[in-house]
Design a protein around this motif. Sequence first.
Motif, PDB file in Angstrom:
ATOM      1  N   LEU A  61       0.814  -1.218   0.000  1.00 24.84           N
ATOM      2  CA  LEU A  61       0.000   0.000   0.000  1.00 24.84           C
ATOM      3  C   LEU A  61       0.849   1.270   0.000  1.00 24.84           C
ATOM      4  CD1 LEU A  61      -2.961  -0.884   2.372  1.00 24.84           C
ATOM      5  CD2 LEU A  61      -2.794  -1.067  -0.091  1.00 24.84           C
ATOM      6  N   SER A  62       2.049   1.205   0.568  1.00 26.14           N
ATOM      7  CA  SER A  62       2.834   2.441   0.631  1.00 26.14           C
ATOM      8  C   SER A  62       3.687   2.646  -0.620  1.00 26.14           C
ATOM      9  CB  SER A  62       3.708   2.459   1.883  1.00 26.14           C
ATOM     10  OG  SER A  62       4.561   1.348   1.903  1.00 26.14           O
ATOM     11  N   GLU A  63       3.792   1.606  -1.465  1.00 30.37           N
ATOM     12  CA  GLU A  63       4.617   1.765  -2.662  1.00 30.37           C
ATOM     13  C   GLU A  63       4.152   2.903  -3.580  1.00 30.37           C
ATOM     14  OE1 GLU A  63       4.762  -1.339  -5.527  1.00 30.37           O
ATOM     15  OE2 GLU A  63       6.895  -1.043  -5.889  1.00 30.37           O
ATOM     16  N   PRO A  64       2.841   3.006  -3.867  1.00 29.51           N
ATOM     17  CA  PRO A  64       2.414   4.132  -4.709  1.00 29.51           C
ATOM     18  C   PRO A  64       2.735   5.490  -4.089  1.00 29.51           C
ATOM     19  CG  PRO A  64       0.654   2.520  -4.515  1.00 29.51           C
ATOM     20  CD  PRO A  64       1.717   2.110  -3.558  1.00 29.51           C
ATOM     21  N   MET A  65       2.654   5.576  -2.762  1.00 25.19           N
ATOM     22  CA  MET A  65       2.957   6.865  -2.106  1.00 25.19           C
ATOM     23  C   MET A  65       4.402   7.258  -2.374  1.00 25.19           C
ATOM     24  SD  MET A  65       1.357   6.000   1.618  1.00 25.19           S
ATOM     25  CE  MET A  65      -0.078   4.946   1.740  1.00 25.19           C
ATOM     26  N   ARG A  66       5.297   6.250  -2.343  1.00 21.28           N
ATOM     27  CA  ARG A  66       6.714   6.539  -2.603  1.00 21.28           C
ATOM     28  C   ARG A  66       6.936   6.845  -4.084  1.00 21.28           C
ATOM     29  NH1 ARG A  66       8.713   1.556  -1.222  1.00 21.28           N
ATOM     30  NH2 ARG A  66       7.026   0.963   0.170  1.00 21.28           N
ATOM     31  N   ALA A  67       6.302   6.049  -4.942  1.00 21.37           N
ATOM     32  CA  ALA A  67       6.525   6.221  -6.380  1.00 21.37           C
ATOM     33  C   ALA A  67       6.050   7.591  -6.857  1.00 21.37           C
ATOM     34  CB  ALA A  67       5.808   5.116  -7.156  1.00 21.37           C
ATOM     35  N   PHE A  68       4.948   8.072  -6.281  1.00 25.79           N
ATOM     36  CA  PHE A  68       4.423   9.376  -6.708  1.00 25.79           C
ATOM     37  C   PHE A  68       4.836  10.489  -5.760  1.00 25.79           C
ATOM     38  CE2 PHE A  68       1.067   6.529  -8.604  1.00 25.79           C
ATOM     39  CZ  PHE A  68       1.482   6.723  -9.904  1.00 25.79           C
ATOM     40  N   LYS A  69       5.690  10.159  -4.801  1.00 29.13           N
ATOM     41  CA  LYS A  69       6.183  11.143  -3.805  1.00 29.13           C
ATOM     42  C   LYS A  69       5.031  11.889  -3.151  1.00 29.13           C
ATOM     43  CE  LYS A  69      10.566  11.754  -6.190  1.00 29.13           C
ATOM     44  NZ  LYS A  69      10.258  11.020  -7.445  1.00 29.13           N
ATOM     45  N   LEU A  70       4.015  11.123  -2.707  1.00 28.74           N
ATOM     46  CA  LEU A  70       2.846  11.761  -2.099  1.00 28.74           C
ATOM     47  C   LEU A  70       3.069  12.038  -0.623  1.00 28.74           C
ATOM     48  CD1 LEU A  70       0.005   9.646  -3.715  1.00 28.74           C
ATOM     49  CD2 LEU A  70       0.574  11.998  -4.213  1.00 28.74           C
ATOM     50  N   ILE A  71       3.621  11.038   0.072  1.00 29.14           N
ATOM     51  CA  ILE A  71       3.804  11.173   1.516  1.00 29.14           C
ATOM     52  C   ILE A  71       5.228  10.768   1.869  1.00 29.14           C
ATOM     53  CG2 ILE A  71       3.083  10.334   3.776  1.00 29.14           C
ATOM     54  CD1 ILE A  71       0.340   9.755   2.415  1.00 29.14           C
ATOM     55  N   ARG A  80      -1.057   6.610   6.894  1.00 35.92           N
ATOM     56  CA  ARG A  80      -1.899   6.628   5.697  1.00 35.92           C
ATOM     57  C   ARG A  80      -2.340   5.201   5.336  1.00 35.92           C
ATOM     58  NH1 ARG A  80      -5.538   8.071   2.289  1.00 35.92           N
ATOM     59  NH2 ARG A  80      -5.022   8.051   0.072  1.00 35.92           N
ATOM     60  N   VAL A  81      -1.428   4.223   5.509  1.00 35.97           N
ATOM     61  CA  VAL A  81      -1.773   2.827   5.243  1.00 35.97           C
ATOM     62  C   VAL A  81      -2.918   2.388   6.147  1.00 35.97           C
ATOM     63  CG1 VAL A  81      -0.961   0.454   5.500  1.00 35.97           C
ATOM     64  CG2 VAL A  81       0.461   2.112   4.312  1.00 35.97           C
ATOM     65  N   ALA A  82      -2.814   2.744   7.425  1.00 33.01           N
ATOM     66  CA  ALA A  82      -3.874   2.376   8.373  1.00 33.01           C
ATOM     67  C   ALA A  82      -5.202   3.002   7.963  1.00 33.01           C
ATOM     68  CB  ALA A  82      -3.477   2.828   9.772  1.00 33.01           C
ATOM     69  N   GLN A  83      -5.122   4.260   7.514  1.00 33.27           N
ATOM     70  CA  GLN A  83      -6.335   4.955   7.094  1.00 33.27           C
ATOM     71  C   GLN A  83      -6.961   4.267   5.881  1.00 33.27           C
ATOM     72  OE1 GLN A  83      -5.485   8.830   5.619  1.00 33.27           O
ATOM     73  NE2 GLN A  83      -7.631   9.458   5.510  1.00 33.27           N
ATOM     74  N   LEU A  84      -6.097   3.890   4.911  1.00 30.46           N
ATOM     75  CA  LEU A  84      -6.593   3.216   3.711  1.00 30.46           C
ATOM     76  C   LEU A  84      -7.255   1.892   4.055  1.00 30.46           C
ATOM     77  CD1 LEU A  84      -3.614   3.829   1.283  1.00 30.46           C
ATOM     78  CD2 LEU A  84      -5.949   4.591   0.920  1.00 30.46           C
ATOM     79  N   LEU A  85      -6.592   1.130   4.953  1.00 31.60           N
ATOM     80  CA  LEU A  85      -7.137  -0.173   5.320  1.00 31.60           C
ATOM     81  C   LEU A  85      -8.506  -0.011   5.970  1.00 31.60           C
ATOM     82  CD1 LEU A  85      -3.961  -1.988   6.634  1.00 31.60           C
ATOM     83  CD2 LEU A  85      -5.363  -2.664   4.704  1.00 31.60           C
ATOM     84  N   GLU A  86      -8.644   1.033   6.776  1.00 32.16           N
ATOM     85  CA  GLU A  86      -9.929   1.278   7.409  1.00 32.16           C
ATOM     86  C   GLU A  86     -10.987   1.635   6.375  1.00 32.16           C
ATOM     87  OE1 GLU A  86     -10.093   3.877  11.215  1.00 32.16           O
ATOM     88  OE2 GLU A  86      -8.623   2.259  11.346  1.00 32.16           O
ATOM     89  N   GLN A  87     -10.582   2.452   5.388  1.00 28.84           N
ATOM     90  CA  GLN A  87     -11.530   2.877   4.356  1.00 28.84           C
ATOM     91  C   GLN A  87     -12.104   1.699   3.571  1.00 28.84           C
ATOM     92  OE1 GLN A  87      -9.297   5.743   2.167  1.00 28.84           O
ATOM     93  NE2 GLN A  87     -10.049   7.466   3.384  1.00 28.84           N
ATOM     94  N   VAL A  88     -11.307   0.630   3.415  1.00 25.20           N
ATOM     95  CA  VAL A  88     -11.821  -0.513   2.656  1.00 25.20           C
ATOM     96  C   VAL A  88     -12.334  -1.608   3.575  1.00 25.20           C
ATOM     97  CG1 VAL A  88     -10.362  -0.074   0.660  1.00 25.20           C
ATOM     98  CG2 VAL A  88      -9.545  -1.571   2.469  1.00 25.20           C
ATOM     99  N   GLY A  89     -12.463  -1.298   4.869  1.00 27.19           N
ATOM    100  CA  GLY A  89     -13.092  -2.239   5.782  1.00 27.19           C
ATOM    101  C   GLY A  89     -12.166  -3.289   6.353  1.00 27.19           C
ATOM    102  N   LEU A  90     -10.852  -3.016   6.375  1.00 31.46           N
ATOM    103  CA  LEU A  90      -9.923  -3.932   7.040  1.00 31.46           C
ATOM    104  C   LEU A  90      -9.358  -3.204   8.260  1.00 31.46           C
ATOM    105  CD1 LEU A  90      -8.109  -5.221   3.849  1.00 31.46           C
ATOM    106  CD2 LEU A  90      -9.699  -6.515   5.240  1.00 31.46           C
ATOM    107  N   SER A  91      -8.581  -3.916   9.077  1.00 36.21           N
ATOM    108  CA  SER A  91      -8.071  -3.240  10.267  1.00 36.21           C
ATOM    109  C   SER A  91      -6.600  -2.890  10.081  1.00 36.21           C
ATOM    110  CB  SER A  91      -8.244  -4.135  11.492  1.00 36.21           C
ATOM    111  OG  SER A  91      -7.178  -5.033  11.573  1.00 36.21           O
ATOM    112  N   ASP A  92      -6.114  -1.904  10.832  1.00 34.73           N
ATOM    113  CA  ASP A  92      -4.751  -1.421  10.593  1.00 34.73           C
ATOM    114  C   ASP A  92      -3.698  -2.462  10.978  1.00 34.73           C
ATOM    115  OD1 ASP A  92      -5.295  -1.224  13.223  1.00 34.73           O
ATOM    116  OD2 ASP A  92      -4.470   0.798  13.513  1.00 34.73           O
ATOM    117  N   SER A  93      -4.083  -3.476  11.764  1.00 33.99           N
ATOM    118  CA  SER A  93      -3.101  -4.513  12.104  1.00 33.99           C
ATOM    119  C   SER A  93      -2.822  -5.432  10.918  1.00 33.99           C
ATOM    120  CB  SER A  93      -3.610  -5.333  13.293  1.00 33.99           C
ATOM    121  OG  SER A  93      -4.808  -5.983  12.935  1.00 33.99           O
ATOM    122  N   ASP A  94      -3.668  -5.340   9.886  1.00 27.25           N
ATOM    123  CA  ASP A  94      -3.464  -6.182   8.700  1.00 27.25           C
ATOM    124  C   ASP A  94      -2.244  -5.758   7.891  1.00 27.25           C
ATOM    125  OD1 ASP A  94      -5.642  -7.752   9.254  1.00 27.25           O
ATOM    126  OD2 ASP A  94      -7.032  -6.510   8.109  1.00 27.25           O
ATOM    127  N   ALA A  95      -1.713  -4.581   8.181  1.00 27.04           N
ATOM    128  CA  ALA A  95      -0.597  -4.056   7.385  1.00 27.04           C
ATOM    129  C   ALA A  95       0.636  -4.941   7.460  1.00 27.04           C
ATOM    130  CB  ALA A  95      -0.254  -2.639   7.839  1.00 27.04           C
TER     131      ALA A  95
END
Lengths: 301, 272
Positions: free
Chosen positions: B121-131, B140-155
């Motif tokens: 999940l963090s690869e696109p952030m690095r590739a596009f220099k977003l975060i 941001r990964v934790a936030q994304l996981l929550e948005q799609v209905g998974l938990s942040d421990s899944d990272a």
Amino acid sequence: MRRFLNSDFFYAFTRSPLAIVSLLVVVLMVLSAILANFIAPTNPFDAASLNLMNGFTAPMEPNMFTGETFLLGTDDQGRDLFSAILFGLRVSLFVGVMAVGLAMVLGVLLGLIAGYLGGWLDTLIMRLADIQMTFPSILIAMLIFGVARGLLPAELREEMAITVLILSIGLSEWVTFARTVRGSTMVEKEKEYVSAARLIGLNPWQIMLRHILPNVLGPVLVIATITLALAIIAEATLSFLGVGAPRTEPSLGTLIRVGQDFLFSGEWWILLFPALTLLALALSVNLFGDWLRDTLNPRLR
Amino acid sequence: MSFVVARDLSRTFNLSDPWIVRKLTMRPKRLLKAVDAVNFEIERGTTYALVGESGSGKSTIANMVVGLLAPSAGSITIDGQNLGDASMSRQEQQRLRRRIQMVFQSPYASLNPRWRVGDILSEPMRAFKLIDGATAQRKRVAQLLEQVGLSDSDASKFPHEFSGGQRQRISIARALASQPEVIICDEPTSALDVSVQAQVLNLLKSLQKEFGLTYLFITHDLAVVSTMANKIGVLNQGVLVEEQDTEDLFTTPREDYTKMLLSSAPKIDFDS
């Protein structure tokens, strides 16, 4: 570590006496090669410590002039064979491991490039591999060895002999790695995670090294083990033929060549013990490699 | 002008034998026209669905829209910009790529099995220099996981520890990671079982509402289309045979091919 101890792989290992014994032999030999300085009773290549009077002492028999006994006997110059074998083992293993390392790096890189980029590069690399496959690899190694020696100035030849040996064996064994990696790369590059990586604009090198490489390494480790046995034998063969390790830095192959001169005059131990060591080493590396292959990837058979 | 515009989009595949074989056997080149002069437009914030049988050129179009495949003729523009434009600098290309992302068909092959979900999940952030910075990325990964209905421990888990539906959610989270405006969904539910299909479709719908996403939906499943799409294009052998708003297509299909597709879709009739 706990995860490893609980894995299927470790269970299969504890269930296979063959694997345990062969790994044990390999580990024992590697350790004694590394610790040769401490284990060996004498330094066999310090000419000052050699006593010519000790020449041709049979194993476990006191020498008739000096009364010294040697575990595995001595050679024509009074050199303790046990020490010579330990140091020879070190040279053999070093050359083998380095040559496999070279072949692996080269083969994996070329395989990745051929498989991922395809096109004329693929054709070029794989046809080169095909051509090399039509020659026995020992012949290739001898060719490279001869060319390298011809190019080197005379005073460097002895010094560079080991490096040249590694280079020639390494360059003659890359094909297996390249073929396997190319095949798995062609499978992996069609998978969608590679498309996802292309979508975010990664360049081919990043995709090959970060995404594809970890997924094609499994079979490479198995091939590396099996190739190690081949490389050790190739080194011994070259040294036996007199084009490998020099007499100042003898490997097991050199020791066998030296011993061969005395076989028919009754001094059998000078040949037998280095040969047995080589046999045990190559056999156990090979058996362990075969076991690894069967356990990790039955499809490779 | 619409947000996504395809103009006379065509793609020909060369299936010929190698040159030397062709000369020896004196056979002509064999070309396959997978997509033939397709035109469509997608308005910002809406869902456009391309339906058709397998082999109709749907996925070829999807790959051309995201830039994985170059069109043989015609063009795709997104917000007036063309990915195939050779005059674009690397930076401009990256800026455009960030706005177009894709959710793939196979939940098994679309995630690198050797990577942890957090790294995926963090690869696109690095590739596009977003975060920048590991902590910010983890957040941001934790936030994304929550948005799609998974938990942040899944990272910290690997893809093989998830079910097909969960993996598809990770795939969606990866697409969201680059904050795109268009997401191309290439049969995102065809590998999932029916109950999970509905969950994933609902997730896609709610994300569309939340972020104003534009979807191009590639599917052969008319049931999926009817709940998702605003507009439908029907593809047959690389040609766009019909294009209508969703309701109109289901009630008054114009082409015979569309009628055949509609009648061949399995229906559950509870009355009989």
